[in-house]
Design a protein around this motif. Structure first.
Motif: not given
Length: 514
Positions: A37-38, A49-51, A97-101
């Motif tokens: 994920l990172s 990232a959204r996918a 980015g959304p993954v970091a959030v």
């Protein structure tokens, strides 16, 4: 960065592999997923990232496991997770980015989680909604309050965007001590949502949520008879049963026979039973009695009640059907339910019937009547059909002591797994020494289910050798000859790699004491 073979907007292969390993994996697999994920976050591709977050949200249980894994991440080096630190630091960037959030929303520090929730709410990205639902049950009140206020507003203002994403995570949060808020908000949003949105949510929702959706629609009178008939083919048995019950009740009240006929012809037994019960209440006894040979026990019982009211002798009908030579499986089972041991002779010819389903049903019926013809059933222990072998072993198990002593061991050494299972089932009633020998022979069987069963039985025998309390049952007695004890000791030593060390030690000590 995204690799050369990755497509913008798609889940990178490395994430897919890490995701598959983490579904049933351990701590290391979750850490590998966190590292993947990172990498996605560092790549800067918002579509990817959204996918990735959609993929993760599709497995709510993995989502909660990852949340717990991140929250329990150690704070001190060298064990502190660098991926979690990078996600927390990224919250200060305007282009986070959304993954970091998502990762930061599970940070061990409540202040970081609160900051992540506020960033999350400023984005209003549906892929982040499941992470917001998790935080509504957070133990830290500032985090919890911010998440709850945000979820309530999102569901009120943009239900079509956020409700489908919130439902799966809510099903898991509901079991937490502070999970009631999310359940109440999602339930209220579902109740107020238009029918099209509720149908969209129902298609992807877990079973518990789909049941809640159905009950809401049913309680508010939104479902017509056609809607109920459509629901009787739902993949969830509770939804099917509730829909069939409501449809049958409505049909009885209004005298709509076609609805009851459609229910009684459904392939699911619980639906057929409710349809036939409705016909029975309307006095359609002859129609219901036609189901005397149904394949399901409950349906046959309803049909027999209808036959009684119609003046039909159900037992005689079953005898006639079985004597005809090609009866239905339901007729054979029905004869066993209402017949006596005097009817056993009618079933004997079916033991050699070409149809394995009838051979299986005949063995099961004879066992239920308590009239198992041993000379006729023993050959079925080597039947070509695995189901027949299983039923034959089950029928002979209570009288296995009357069988030839070498028969179970011959089955245990057969190359067919169905026969080995039958032999092990027959040995299950033998003295402990013989059960111990059988388990040791099968502990490394090629069939994993049979090997697991043998290991479990050996573990149980090993535990029984030790009396935990002075008032507990004494260890079972082993009746051993010297050659048998030596053989069992050799088998125990050979099986040691497949058993726990404590189990092997207890069994070995038991054999030495005996």
């Amino acid at each position: 960065m995204i690799g050369a073979h990755d497509t913008p907007g798609a889940v990178p292969p490395a994430v897919t592999e890490a995701f598959a390993a983490a579904v049933g994996g351990n701590h290391d697999d979750l850490q590998r997923l966190l590292a993947a994920l990172s990498v996605v976050d560092a790549g800067g591709d918002v579509g990817a990232a959204r996918a990735t977050l959609r993929l993760l949200a599709g497995q709510p249980r993995l989502l909660t496991r990852l949340d717990e894994h991140v929250r329990r991440s150690p704070w001190r080096a060298p064990y502190r997770s660098s991926e979690v630190d990078r996600a927390a630091a990224a919250l200060t960037r305007p282009t986070v980015g959304p993954v970091a959030v998502a990762v930061a929303a599970s940070h061990p520090d409540g202040r970081v989680r609160e900051r992540a929730v506020r960033v999350l709410l400023s984005r209003s990205v549906p892929e982040l909604t499941p992470f917001l639902v998790l935080r509504t049950a957070d133990w830290a009140r500032p985090v919890r309050d911010a998440a709850r206020a945000g979820l309530a507003l999102l569901l009120a203002d943009e239900p079509a965007t956020h409700l489908p994403a919130a439902v799966p995570a809510t099903a898991l949060v509901s079991v937490r001590s502070r999970g009631g808020f999310a359940v109440q908000q999602v339930t209220a949003a579902l109740q107020a949502a238009p029918a099209r949105l509720r149908a969209e949510v129902a298609r992807s929702a877990p079973a518990a949520q789909r049941r809640a959706l159905f009950e809401l629609d049913l309680a508010h009178g939104r479902l017509r008879v056609d809607d109920l008939l459509a629901a009787v083919v739902d993949r969830d048995v509770r939804v099917r049963a509730r829909a069939a019950e409501a449809a049958a009740r409505e049909a009885v009240w209004t005298g709509r026979l076609p609805v009851l006929h459609r229910l009684s012809g459904n392939r699911h037994a619980e639906v057929r039973a409710l349809g036939l019960t409705g016909l029975l209440r309307l006095g359609r006894h002859a129609e219901v009695a036609a189901f005397l040979d149904d394949r399901h026990q409950l349906v046959r019982a309803i049909a027999r009640e209808a036959a009684r009211r119609e003046g039909v002798d159900a037992a005689a009908a079953y005898r006639t059907a079985v004597s005809a030579g090609i009866p239905g499986v339901g007729a054979v089972a029905g004869l066993a339910e209402v017949g006596t041991d005097r009817d056993a002779a009618l079933l004997h010819p079916l033991l050699a019937h070409p149809d394995p389903r009838l051979r299986t049903a005949a063995v099961r019926a004879l066992a239920r009547l308590g009239a198992v013809p041993v000379p006729l059933v023993v050959p079925l222990l080597r039947d070509p059909a695995a189901g027949v072998v299983r039923e034959a072993a089950t029928a002979l198990r209570p009288i296995s002591g009357a069988l030839p002593p070498e028969l179970p061991w011959a089955l245990l050494a057969d190359e067919r797994v169905a026969l080995r299972r039958a032999g092990y089932r027959l040995l299950g009633t033998r003295p402990p020494a013989l059960r111990l020998r059988a388990g040791l022979l099968l502990v490394e069987d090629p069939d994993p289910r049979l090997a697991e069963r043998a290991r479990a039985d050996l573990t149980g025998l090993a535990r029984a050798t030790t009396r935990t309390y002075h008032w507990g049952a004494p260890p079972p007695e082993l009746e051993l000859t010297a050659p048998l004890r030596d053989e069992l000791l050799r088998l125990a030593a050979a099986a040691a790699p497949a058993l726990a060390a404590r189990t092997v030690a207890r069994l070995t000590d038991w054999l030495h004491r005996s």
